[in-house]
Design a protein around this motif. Structure first.
Motif, short mmCIF file in Angstrom:
data_model
loop_
_atom_site.label_atom_id
_atom_site.label_comp_id
_atom_site.label_asym_id
_atom_site.label_seq_id
_atom_site.Cartn_x
_atom_site.Cartn_y
_atom_site.Cartn_z
N ALA A 1 -35.55 42.11 55.50
CA ALA A 1 -36.23 43.38 55.21
C ALA A 1 -35.20 44.41 54.79
CB ALA A 1 -36.97 43.85 56.45
N TYR B 1 -34.66 48.52 52.73
CA TYR B 1 -35.31 49.76 52.29
C TYR B 1 -35.61 49.65 50.82
CZ TYR B 1 -33.98 51.41 56.81
OH TYR B 1 -33.86 51.53 58.15
N TYR C 1 -36.53 51.71 48.64
CA TYR C 1 -36.14 52.80 47.74
C TYR C 1 -34.62 52.93 47.61
CZ TYR C 1 -35.50 55.26 52.16
OH TYR C 1 -35.10 55.61 53.42
N LEU C 2 -33.89 52.02 48.29
CA LEU C 2 -32.43 52.06 48.19
C LEU C 2 -31.93 50.88 47.36
CD1 LEU C 2 -31.30 52.83 51.86
CD2 LEU C 2 -31.48 54.42 49.95
N LEU D 1 -25.71 51.20 54.41
CA LEU D 1 -26.48 51.65 55.57
C LEU D 1 -26.30 50.68 56.75
CD1 LEU D 1 -30.12 52.90 55.28
CD2 LEU D 1 -29.50 51.37 57.09
N ALA E 1 -22.91 51.16 58.16
CA ALA E 1 -22.81 52.39 58.94
C ALA E 1 -23.43 52.18 60.32
CB ALA E 1 -23.52 53.53 58.20
N ALA E 2 -24.63 51.58 60.33
CA ALA E 2 -25.30 51.35 61.62
C ALA E 2 -24.47 50.41 62.50
CB ALA E 2 -26.69 50.78 61.39
N GLY F 1 -21.36 50.52 62.68
CA GLY F 1 -20.19 51.25 63.16
C GLY F 1 -18.95 50.98 62.33
N GLY G 1 -22.31 56.32 63.70
CA GLY G 1 -22.65 55.29 62.73
C GLY G 1 -24.12 55.33 62.37
N PHE G 2 -24.97 55.41 63.38
CA PHE G 2 -26.41 55.49 63.14
C PHE G 2 -26.76 56.76 62.38
CE2 PHE G 2 -27.67 52.35 66.59
CZ PHE G 2 -28.26 51.49 65.69
N ARG H 1 -24.83 58.30 60.27
CA ARG H 1 -24.43 58.10 58.88
C ARG H 1 -25.50 57.26 58.17
NH1 ARG H 1 -20.06 55.08 57.47
NH2 ARG H 1 -19.57 54.70 59.64
N ALA H 2 -26.02 56.27 58.88
CA ALA H 2 -27.08 55.43 58.31
C ALA H 2 -28.31 56.28 58.01
CB ALA H 2 -27.41 54.30 59.26
N ILE I 1 -27.94 58.22 54.88
CA ILE I 1 -28.22 57.43 53.67
C ILE I 1 -29.74 57.29 53.49
CG2 ILE I 1 -27.94 55.18 52.54
CD1 ILE I 1 -25.33 54.82 54.06
N ARG I 2 -30.44 57.01 54.60
CA ARG I 2 -31.89 56.85 54.51
C ARG I 2 -32.57 58.13 54.03
NH1 ARG I 2 -31.10 54.82 59.74
NH2 ARG I 2 -31.37 52.57 59.79
N PHE I 3 -32.22 59.23 54.67
CA PHE I 3 -32.92 60.49 54.40
C PHE I 3 -32.59 61.04 53.03
CE2 PHE I 3 -34.41 62.32 58.72
CZ PHE I 3 -34.89 61.08 59.07
N HIS J 1 -32.08 59.63 50.36
CA HIS J 1 -32.77 58.98 49.25
C HIS J 1 -34.28 58.94 49.41
CE1 HIS J 1 -28.64 57.38 48.70
NE2 HIS J 1 -28.95 57.56 47.44
N ARG J 2 -34.77 59.39 50.54
CA ARG J 2 -36.23 59.33 50.76
C ARG J 2 -36.88 60.50 50.06
NH1 ARG J 2 -39.26 56.55 55.36
NH2 ARG J 2 -41.07 57.71 54.69
N GLU K 1 -40.09 52.25 59.35
CA GLU K 1 -39.08 51.30 59.83
C GLU K 1 -39.76 50.05 60.36
OE1 GLU K 1 -35.83 51.44 59.86
OE2 GLU K 1 -35.43 53.53 59.39
N THR L 1 -37.73 47.19 58.51
CA THR L 1 -36.32 47.55 58.35
C THR L 1 -35.66 47.91 59.68
OG1 THR L 1 -37.14 49.71 57.71
CG2 THR L 1 -36.31 48.30 55.95
N ILE L 2 -36.48 48.14 60.70
CA ILE L 2 -35.91 48.40 62.02
C ILE L 2 -35.05 47.20 62.44
CG2 ILE L 2 -37.91 47.46 63.29
CD1 ILE L 2 -37.40 49.78 65.31
N LEU M 1 -33.19 45.44 60.46
CA LEU M 1 -31.88 45.58 59.82
C LEU M 1 -30.98 46.45 60.70
CD1 LEU M 1 -30.41 44.91 57.09
CD2 LEU M 1 -31.11 47.16 56.32
N SER M 2 -31.53 47.54 61.20
CA SER M 2 -30.73 48.45 62.03
C SER M 2 -30.36 47.79 63.34
CB SER M 2 -31.52 49.72 62.32
OG SER M 2 -31.92 50.32 61.12
N ARG N 1 -32.19 59.08 65.22
CA ARG N 1 -33.32 59.50 64.39
C ARG N 1 -33.82 60.87 64.81
NH1 ARG N 1 -36.26 56.55 61.05
NH2 ARG N 1 -34.19 55.73 60.78
#
Ligand SMILES: Nc1ncnc2c1ncn2[C@@H]1O[C@H](COP(=O)(O)OP(=O)(O)OP(=O)(O)O)[C@@H](O)[C@H]1O
Ligand SMILES: [Mg+2]
Lengths: 328, 299
Positions: A90, A92, A94-95, A103, A106-107, A109, B3-4, B6-7, B10-12, B14-15, B98, B103-104, B106-107, B121
């Motif tokens: 999965a 995003y 739109y990215l 991303l 970054a998550a 770390g 880190g989160f 920064r992630a 990136i998400r916001f 481009h949204r 998410e 995509t949750i 992925l995180s 968030r």
């Protein structure tokens, strides 16, 4: 089951119940450092569920698992050393692929500079360099799958968990991914590979577990699993010779099977018994025109264990690598 | 957590909905200010011979003062109502998507620390809130001068209450934080952005209907109960805090007639309102974290 410093994955009585369904039912297995561990099972047998449990995405109903000796719980530090592809990856929509990877980094770390350095080679490795700046919404299934693999491998994790990695890939992609996994294994990564493609598992994995309806029905080294089903194929000139050989084997209590369509026997004995059987027949004046070893394919073992179909390990099975042992 | 964060950046970044809301709200506020200022001056201009009664003129003057500095700051901040709805939308959409998009995973595969994921968030949405409130505040300071420079005729406005203004901004931030927590919780419970939006709207309607049940009017003590409900308490708090900051006198006082006899409405004091909203926010946020910790992610 014992656990030591070499153990990467260890599960004990791992169970997950969804509603009334035991998706995974008390499974125990151990993956050791450097293993390429194949995880096989028919649709709905619980492979993905097991992987989700291993990664802490869902919590077990009973039992548990540990990774690098640390119990799998949300936030477990050991999970940082794991790269994973779970089912359909999965992203995003739109990215772009680059931003999705940045991303993820970054998550995870990873600092910005290192992330930027990692992304290019990761995309290159899965053949997505040209599509790197395109938004994921426009990606095909196979492209997503490639990016999923690229993500799992991004920072060279110690343990790589791949859930049907070649799903949706074109034949070229399948070969590339197989080579990629083989090269990762050579570099010393521990790989947990769930797959439907049995030839792939047969070629790549040193250990295999076969899962049926949430339970492990067979587990062991790939070689042993395939060795267990080895048989000797004996072809004679005439049906009469075959009949005499059958009588002889009967007298010696050696199990065999007589083929209907040819003057031939399939003797239930491993390759190492080939010389003995040959000598026995020679002493009785019987010389088979052909003596070869029939190895079952992982496919036939799998189908037999999963009860889908009893498959005869015959010479005609195209993917049964029949290695001739002795020919008289 | 950086880190989160920064992630999330990136998400916001481009949204599209985040960008639209972050940019559209200040623009809407400017448009609202301009149209409000224009209409407050020319209500009767279609008939130059007509002279409205003095109390109407007084009310019109008071209305026009709302657009002059420093009252303009409160007027602009007063338009956060729609901003709050936008924030709930953002919380619901960014968390719901998410799960809806999986995509949750992925995180959480990147880092399995769910608490940090959610905390980050919340902080990221807080930054959007701060941007919206901050930009409205700045516009409240800048727009009257811009209007004057463009030739608008603005009266001198009465001073605003400094402490009251601090309380008002704090109330806005508090209500926003609680609204974000509410949105996040609903999204986690429904596991989908669109479903969460529908549930959030239904919740608000149900709360309004529940609060207006006649049963509450039977008893003076019971009548306080609806004021404790989340949206009721939030709306009342914002209204009360805005009045306190503007140091407005009641309309009756302006037009010089004594207030009519009517029963005292049940309205919580600002302090009590803040406590109630804080309690709701804490409840929503705690529930969201518990839910996040326990929930299976089979997506
Ligand atoms: N979230 C869920 N809710 C309810 N049942 C589920 C859920 N996830 C999996 N299951 C059930 O658990 C069982 C195992 O599913 P799982 O996805 O692990 O199988 P699988 O071996 O990965 O299959 P496939 O080869 O098709 O990917 C199935 O019966 C499935 O229906
Ligand atoms: Mg699966």
């Amino acid at each position: 089951m014992t656990s030591d410093a070499d153990t990467v994955i260890q599960t004990t009585g791992l169970t997950k119940r969804f509603g009334g369904v035991d998706a995974v039912n008390g499974i125990d297995f151990q993956v050791r450092h450097g293993d390429v561990y194949g995880f096989l099972g028919p649709n709905g047998s619980g492979k993905t569920t097991t992987i989700r449990l291993l990664l802490g995405l869902i919590s077990p109903t009973r039992g548990g698992c540990s990774i690098f000796g640390e119990p799998v719980l949300p936030g477990a530090a050991a999970l940082r050393c794991v790269g994973a592809l779970v089912e359909r990856p999965a992203f995003y929509p739109y990215l772009s692929a680059v931003d999705n990877l940045l991303l993820y980094a970054a998550a995870r770390g990873i600092d910005r500079d290192r992330a930027t350095r990692l992304v290019g080679p990761a995309l290159e490795r899965v053949g997505l360099t040209e599509a790197a700046r395109r938004k994921l919404a426009g990606y095909s299934t196979g492209m997503r799958q490639r990016l999923g693999i690229g993500t799992a491998l991004l920072d060279g994790p110690e343990l790589i968990v791949l859930d049907e990695p070649t799903n949706g890939l074109d034949p070229g992609g399948v070969v590339e991914v197989r080579q990629l996994i083989a090269s990762l294994a050579r570099e010393g990564a521990t790989i947990f590979l769930s797959s439907h493609v049995l030839t792939e598992v047969e070629q790549l994995c040193d250990r295999v577990a076969i899962l049926v309806r949430g339970r492990i029905v067979s587990e062991g080294s790939t070689r042993d699993m395939l060795g267990e089903g080895e048989r000797l194929f004996l072809r004679f000139e005439t049906g009469d010779e075959a009949g005499r050989a059958a009588t002889l084997l009967n007298q010696r209590d050696i199990a065999f099977e007589r083929l209907d369509d040819a003057p031939a026997l399939l003797v239930s004995a491993p390759a190492s018994e080939g010389a003995r059987v040959n000598r026995l027949l020679g002493e009785a004046g019987l010389y088979p025109g052909e003596l070869s070893v029939r190895r079952p394919s992982l496919e036939s073992v799998f189908l037999e264990l999963t009860g889908d179909r009893a498959v005869e390990p015959t010479a005609s099975a195209p993917d049964a690598p029949a290695a001739p042992a002795t020919v008289t | 957590m950086s880190g989160f964060l920064r992630a999330d950046w990136i998400r916001f970044r481009h949204r599209r909905d985040v960008l639209v809301i972050a940019l559209a709200l200040p623009v809407l506020a400017v448009v609202g200010y301009a149209s409000g200022l224009t209409s407050s001056g020319n209500q009767f201009s279609f008939d130059p011979d007509f002279s409205p009664p003095p109390e109407i003129l007084a009310a019109m003057a008071a209305e026009r003062q709302r657009f002059a500095f420093p009252q303009s700051v409160l007027t602009l901040l007063g338009s956060t109502g729609i901003g709050l709805l936008a924030l709930v939308y953002l919380a619901v959409a960014t968390v719901g998507d998410e799960i809806g998009w999986s995509t949750i995973r992925l995180s959480l595969l990147a880092s399995s620390d769910r608490r940090r994921f959610l905390a980050s968030r919340f902080v990221a949405l807080g930054v959007v809130t701060a941007w919206i409130v901050g930009s409205l505040f700045v516009l409240g300071v800048v727009l009257p001068f811009a209007a004057k420079a463009l030739g608008a005729d603005l009266p001198t406005a009465p001073a605003i209450d400094a402490l009251g203004t601090v309380g008002y901004v704090a109330s806005i931030l508090l209500v926003a934080a609680s609204a974000l927590s509410f949105g996040i919780l609903v999204a986690l419970l429904t596991r989908s952005g669109p479903a969460a939006l529908v549930v959030a709207v239904i919740y608000t309607l149900v709360e309004a209907a529940f609060g207006s049940l006649p049963i509450w009017q039977r008893d003076d003590l019971l009548a306080w109960l609806p004021t404790l409900l989340f949206t009721t308490a939030s709306a009342a708090l914002l209204d009360q805090a805005n009045r306190a900051a503007a140091a407005v006198r009641p309309f009756e006082e302006l037009i010089g007639s004594p207030p009519p006899e009517q029963p005292l409405p049940h309205v919580l004091s600002i302090q009590a309102g803040m406590l109630v909203v804080l309690a709701w926010g804490a409840l929503f946020l705690t529930a969201a974290f518990l839910r996040m910790r326990r929930m299976d992610i089979p997506e």
